[in-house]
Write an enzyme that holds these catalytic residues in place. Structure first.
Site, short mmCIF file in Angstrom:
data_model
loop_
_atom_site.label_atom_id
_atom_site.label_comp_id
_atom_site.label_asym_id
_atom_site.label_seq_id
_atom_site.Cartn_x
_atom_site.Cartn_y
_atom_site.Cartn_z
N GLU A 1 0.23 -1.09 5.79
CA GLU A 1 1.32 -0.57 6.63
C GLU A 1 1.17 0.92 6.88
O GLU A 1 1.47 1.41 7.97
CB GLU A 1 2.66 -0.86 5.95
CG GLU A 1 3.90 -0.54 6.81
CD GLU A 1 4.39 0.88 6.64
OE1 GLU A 1 5.31 1.28 7.38
OE2 GLU A 1 3.88 1.61 5.76
N ASP B 1 0.83 -1.20 0.00
CA ASP B 1 0.00 0.00 0.00
C ASP B 1 0.86 1.25 0.00
O ASP B 1 2.04 1.22 0.37
CB ASP B 1 -0.96 0.01 1.18
CG ASP B 1 -0.28 0.11 2.53
OD1 ASP B 1 0.77 -0.55 2.71
OD2 ASP B 1 -0.78 0.84 3.41
#
Length: 567
Positions: free
Chosen positions: A253, A188
């Protein structure tokens, strides 16, 4: 009169001579420590250059990327940065449609295209822990299945999707007696708009002057694709590692890792997995960042700072702007915030791993900084004062305070009832959450300001850094294999937070290192404008993981001084 002057002169000479005699031992110690540090560092590099090669179990396959593989990396990046359009279907289960603007790809070309660019075009954005681009996250699996066919056909590799969008690979080594390790990264990215970028679309993976621009090129899709690319190259050579290892890619994350990394950890813990070491993103190879250091320095994070996200609020009776009270919620909170900015947290240089970092870097500094850095037992207060003058190094010496949000007021003629600010503290390794909050309360010294902790965790434990630790052996040798011009390989602090903090139950040897050359103008690119990676840097990163996987096939009980041998 003359005898008095003579006596005074003799007294002064005696005092000066006494001071010289008194300072001589200190001067000897300073020079001796400087020389000893330089010799030991040089010997360490030489020893590492020999011993780790002795430890590695040789195979019939080449141990470096071939010229053809290097060329493939370069051509794939260039061609696909400029000519490949990755189109997503209308739903998360739709296949990837690959369209070359210049010519139709052959099956062989599609097989060999394993590029970072296409991963950048997948807009896997995390807006918050409750809002993510799940369509793009779902497309990541069919993407990697298509471009890394060997990875998904190897009988000793198992792939699992965890928490809907995260990925866990288990690579079963040929020797089950060797304790496994793990490589992790995240797929991400933070949001990005075209405003302020040198390219039209921050998700275009456009190539300019040898650089690929796009969100995720440094944080952290470069690591994701480089790990898979390296393993794919090894598998093409029928390579099977002796030591088992895991690969974990979290999908959240940037918003805490609760749905990705934490679920991967839970799954591994349920299987009783214990790791010899873990490597995540983090620090870099710094080139030109440190004054008076001529050679690049590889800094491996052995800990990372803690964090507090806290809400600071003031609530008073509202009113009309025509008759304001002496103090308002906005005024009181603004004063409190100003106190925190004008009175930073204490300078703690020398109380954490940053001391070890600068001491081990000492041989690379020019005179007289080499003497100062080699003798921080004496000069630490001075160095700490110098480091705090620059934001990029100030973060190494203290807990930092960042006011990130401020909310108050609903109308121009209404005195608001409440004012609220959000502050993020990044905690120095020698402090705790409790200590930082107490200092903040004492600094503000106003009971009208309420502090509410939204999210907090202490700094991470310091990982071992010695020649007996497998991970340290592997990192040192691999860095020297791929970046032979580095002046030093030293431990340091990761000032940002990573998914690695969730893996503490699986190993105590957690390291944070992104094998990319980092220059002074790269810092604002993180979560900022014009994030980019050079084609050469990506090639080097693939080579780093290519070598690391092979260098990890060593016996943890190996004696670094034994005679070399090959099997």
């Amino acid at each position: 009169m003359a005898p008095c002057r003579i006596r005074l002169r003799w007294v002064l000479w005696t005092v000066v001579l006494g001071l010289c005699i008194a300072l001589l031992p200190i001067l000897v110690v300073l020079v001796a420590r400087t020389y000893t540090t330089r010799v030991s560092a040089a010997a360490g590099l030489a020893l590492r250059g020999q011993s780790a090669h002795q430890w590695v179990i040789k195979t019939a396959q080449p141990t470096a990327l071939s010229p053809q593989e290097r060329q493939e990396l370069k051509e794939a990046l260039k061609v696909y940065a400029n000519g490949l359009d990755l189109r997503l279907g209308s739903n998360s289960n739709s296949p990837l449609i690959w369209h070359h603007q210049q010519k139709r790809e052959s099956a062989r070309e599609r097989t060999s295209v394993q590029t970072l660019c296409c991963a950048i075009r997948l807009q896997t954005v995390s807006f918050s822990d409750k809002e993510q681009n799940t369509t793009a996250l779902a497309e990541f699996e069919p993407y990697i299945r298509r471009v890394f066919p060997e990875l998904f056909s190897a009988p000793f590799i198992q792939h699992e999707v965890i928490g809907e969008y995260s990925h866990l690979f288990t690579i079963q080594g040929s020797n089950p007696q060797l304790q496994p390790y793990m490589l992790i990264a995240h797929i991400d990215v933070v949001p990005a708009t075209s405003d302020g970028w040198d390219i039209d679309d921050p998700f275009s993976a456009e190539e300019r002057d040898g650089f690929i621009y796009g969100r995720g090129t440094l944080d952290n899709k470069n690591s994701v694709v480089a790990i898979l690319h390296a393993l794919e190259f090894l598998l093409r050579r029928n390579y099977r590692p002796r030591r088992s290892f895991y690969i974990g890619f979290g999908h959240d994350e940037e918003v805490g890792g609760k749905k990705g990394a934490m679920k991967i950890v839970t799954e591994l813990e349920s299987r009783g997995v214990e790791l010899s070491f873990l490597l995540d993103e983090g620090s870099f190879i710094f080139d030109g960042v440190f004054t008076a250091v001529k050679k690049p320095i590889a800094i491996v994070g052995i800990t990372e700072k803690g964090s507090i996200t806290a809400s600071f609020s003031v609530t008073l009776a509202p009113g009309h702007s025509s008759a304001p009270s002496k103090r308002t919620s906005i005024g009181i909170l603004s004063e409190a915030i100003s106190k925190l900015e004008l009175n930073p947290m204490p300078n703690l240089f020398g109380h954490g791993p940053e001391l070890m970092m600068f001491e081990q870097m000492a041989p690379e500094f020019s005179f007289p900084l080499n003497i100062i850095m080699a003798n921080l037992w004496l000069f630490a207060p001075l160095v700490g004062r110098i480091l705090e003058q620059v934001p990029s190094t100030n973060t190494l010496v203290r807990t930092t305070t960042a006011i990130t949000m401020f909310h108050a007021g609903v109308k121009s003629n209404v005195i608001p009832q409440s004012a609220n600010a959000t502050i993020n503290f990044r905690i120095h390794p020698s402090q705790t959450v409790e200590q930082v909050l107490k200092i903040a309360e004492k600094t503000i010294d106003d009971n009208r300001v309420k502090i509410e902790t939204m999210n907090a965790f202490d700094p991470l434990p310091v990982s071992p850094w010695d020649d007996q630790t497998l991970g340290v052996q592997v990192f040192r040798q691999t860095i020297l294999d791929v970046f032979p011009d580095v002046g030093g390989i030293v431990p340091g602090i990761c000032v940002a937070n990573t998914d690695s903090r969730h893996y503490g139950g699986l190993t105590k040897a957690i390291y944070r290192f992104n094998s990319v050359i980092f220059k002074p103008d790269d810092l604002p690119r993180f979560h900022g404008l014009n994030e980019r990676i050079s084609i050469e840097s990506y090639e080097k990163q693939v080579e780093f993981f290519f070598q690391l996987i092979q260098n990890s096939d060593i016996d943890e009980q190996a004696d670094p001084h034994r005679d070399s041998h090959e099997l």
